[in-house]
Structures are given as C-alpha cells and as structure tokens.
Write an enzyme that holds these catalytic residues in place. Structure first.
Site, PDB file in Angstrom:
ATOM      1  N   SER A   9       0.845  -1.191   0.000  1.00 52.85           N
ATOM      2  CA  SER A   9       0.000   0.000   0.000  1.00 52.85           C
ATOM      3  C   SER A   9       0.883   1.245   0.000  1.00 52.85           C
ATOM      4  CB  SER A   9      -0.919   0.009   1.224  1.00 52.85           C
ATOM      5  OG  SER A   9      -1.568   1.260   1.293  1.00 52.85           O
ATOM      6  N   ASP A 176      -6.742  -6.271   4.170  1.00 60.47           N
ATOM      7  CA  ASP A 176      -6.113  -4.943   4.199  1.00 60.47           C
ATOM      8  C   ASP A 176      -6.278  -4.327   5.578  1.00 60.47           C
ATOM      9  OD1 ASP A 176      -5.146  -2.411   3.567  1.00 60.47           O
ATOM     10  OD2 ASP A 176      -6.878  -1.829   2.342  1.00 60.47           O
TER      11      ASP A 176
HETATM   12  C1  DX5 Z   1      -6.492   1.805   5.362  1.00 59.03           C
HETATM   13  C2  DX5 Z   1      -6.047   1.484   3.982  1.00 59.03           C
HETATM   14  C3  DX5 Z   1      -4.914   0.535   3.934  1.00 59.03           C
HETATM   15  C4  DX5 Z   1      -3.659   1.010   4.597  1.00 59.03           C
HETATM   16  C5  DX5 Z   1      -3.014  -0.185   5.199  1.00 59.03           C
HETATM   17  O1  DX5 Z   1      -7.723   2.399   5.337  1.00 59.03           O
HETATM   18  O2  DX5 Z   1      -7.090   0.936   3.230  1.00 59.03           O
HETATM   19  O3  DX5 Z   1      -4.638   0.092   2.609  1.00 59.03           O
HETATM   20  O4  DX5 Z   1      -2.751   1.633   3.720  1.00 59.03           O
HETATM   21  O5  DX5 Z   1      -1.954   0.220   5.965  1.00 59.03           O
HETATM   22  P1  DX5 Z   1      -1.330  -0.722   7.077  1.00 59.03           P
HETATM   23  O6  DX5 Z   1      -0.847  -1.951   6.375  1.00 59.03           O
HETATM   24  O7  DX5 Z   1      -0.235   0.103   7.649  1.00 59.03           O
HETATM   25  O8  DX5 Z   1      -2.415  -1.041   8.071  1.00 59.03           O
HETATM   26 ZN    ZN Z   2      -6.519   0.029   1.328  1.00 57.87          ZN
END
Ligand code: DX5
Ligand code: ZN
Length: 221
Positions: A9, A176
C-alpha cells in the site's frame, strides 16, 4: 491453493521519493500496487487521486488496485480507467445500489473488487461474490495506515473462503489493514491470497524486500 499475491500500500511510501519506493517494491517482487483513495466523507481522511495515479502508471507495469474509500465510487469509473487502474475496488457500504455499481464497472476494462468494513456482516455481500473478481476484507476500520490488525476478522475470512468453495466461485480474497509478517500466516491459513500491507512493508525493520518475501512465504513457516 491460489498463488499468494503481495500488494504494498503506497499510502505508507515515502511521497518525496515515490519513484524510488515503487522501484524498490517492483524489484522486491511485489505483485501489484495498492492505491488508497479517500474522500473525507466515507472515511475521515483524504489521500490522493488521479494525477498521482497518472504519474505512477507512467513508471510501472505492475497491476494497480485502486481502493475507493469514496461515497458512490461509480462516479469515477471512467476517470480511474483512463488513468490506468487495473482493479477498481469499491466499498459495499458506500454504494446506494451495489448491483448497478458492479454492472457499471463490468462495462470498463477494470477488474472488480468489493470491500467490506469490519462491522459489516459477511452475509450482505455473499450474493455479489460471483459477479466480482475480488473480495477485500478490511482488517481495520478504513481511513488510516498503521492501525492494529483486528483478530476477529480471521473467522470472517474463513466464512467467505468456505462459501466460495461451497459455491465453486474462484475469486481472490484480499485482506487490508495491519497485515504484517507476524500475522500473515493466520490470514493465509484462513483463506486470504492477496496480502495488502503498508507499514508492514515500508516500515519493516529488515526492509521492504524481506517483508515481501517473508509475507509471501509465511504459510511455509
Ligand atoms: C487503510 C487502507 C490501507 C492502509 C493499510 O484504510 O485501506 O490500505 O494503507 O496500511 P497498514 O498496512 O499500515 O495497516
Ligand atoms: Zn486500502
């Protein structure tokens, strides 16, 4: 078993050096790029939109999954298609008419992802799974990177996996939110095959390359 796909991401990348971050994950074997679009309405945060997607599209051939945390995302199908998105992932909760939204994306060149927030009942999306390419199970409340993985979502993944097997539906199960080397085995064992991770990759102490290979191989540990 479906091949495990790793989708970093970009929300956690170094925005001042986005080119380097993208080349880093490309060289590290990432399978796709996860691009979080937030509108400040569906979620209490705003990220990035089309111009940055255009710039990323110009420098990579990786598949780009746009995660639309946006009210009525169908309004932007043509624009994101034009900017080179490969997967258009919408939220079940953000669409007034989910069936119609799916139909409209189907008319584009993009694959269709459908996502649910942690508090949304699995049952509500089951009828649509045969019409999409991917189900994205949020393992945190959408809106911010760097939150802790919600353990209660593991059974949700299994429920969906079992349903897909029972109905003989062959789509990706993506997860996610808070996905890290420490918990990736759990989600893979439950049935997930697309691992989206922001801080778990870009802030991993051994670097993004190790994170991607450890995430990919975590079911073998
Ligand atoms: C959160 C997003 C994610 C985020 C995940 O709302 O949809 O894609 O970037 O980040 P991490 O892996 O740090 O939780
Ligand atoms: Zn996301």
């Amino acid at each position: 078993m479906k091949k495990i796909r790793i989708s970093p991401s970009i929300l956690s990348a170094d925005f001042l050096n986005l080119y380097d971050s993208i080349k880093e994950i490309e060289n590290a074997g990432a399978d796709e790029i996860h691009y979080d679009v937030m509108d400040g309405m569906f979620v209490p945060n705003i990220t990035f939109g089309l111009p940055i997607l255009d710039s990323i599209r110009a420098i990579t051939n990786l598949k780009i999954d746009v995660h639309m945390m946006v009210e009525e995302p169908v309004r932007f199908i043509n624009e994101f298609e034009r900017s080179g998105a490969d997967i258009f992932t919408i939220h079940y909760e953000a669409c007034e008419n989910i069936e119609d939204s799916i139909k409209k994306i189907k008319n584009s060149r993009m694959e269709i992802g459908i996502s649910i927030k942690p508090n949304t009942n699995v049952k509500s999306i089951l009828p649509y799974l045969e019409s999409v390419d991917r189900i994205l199970i949020m393992t945190v409340e959408p809106g911010f990177g760097g939150q802790a993985f919600n353990e209660n979502m593991v059974s949700k993944i299994s429920t969906i996996k079992n349903y897909l097997i029972e109905k003989n539906i062959d789509i990706d199960i993506a997860v996610d939110g808070g996905i890290k080397v420490e918990n990736s085995k759990k989600v893979i064992d439950a049935g997930a095959n697309v691992l989206i991770s922001g801080t778990g990759i870009f802030q991993y102490d051994k670097g993004a390359k190790s994170a991607i290979s450890e995430l990919r191989n975590s079911d073998k540990q």
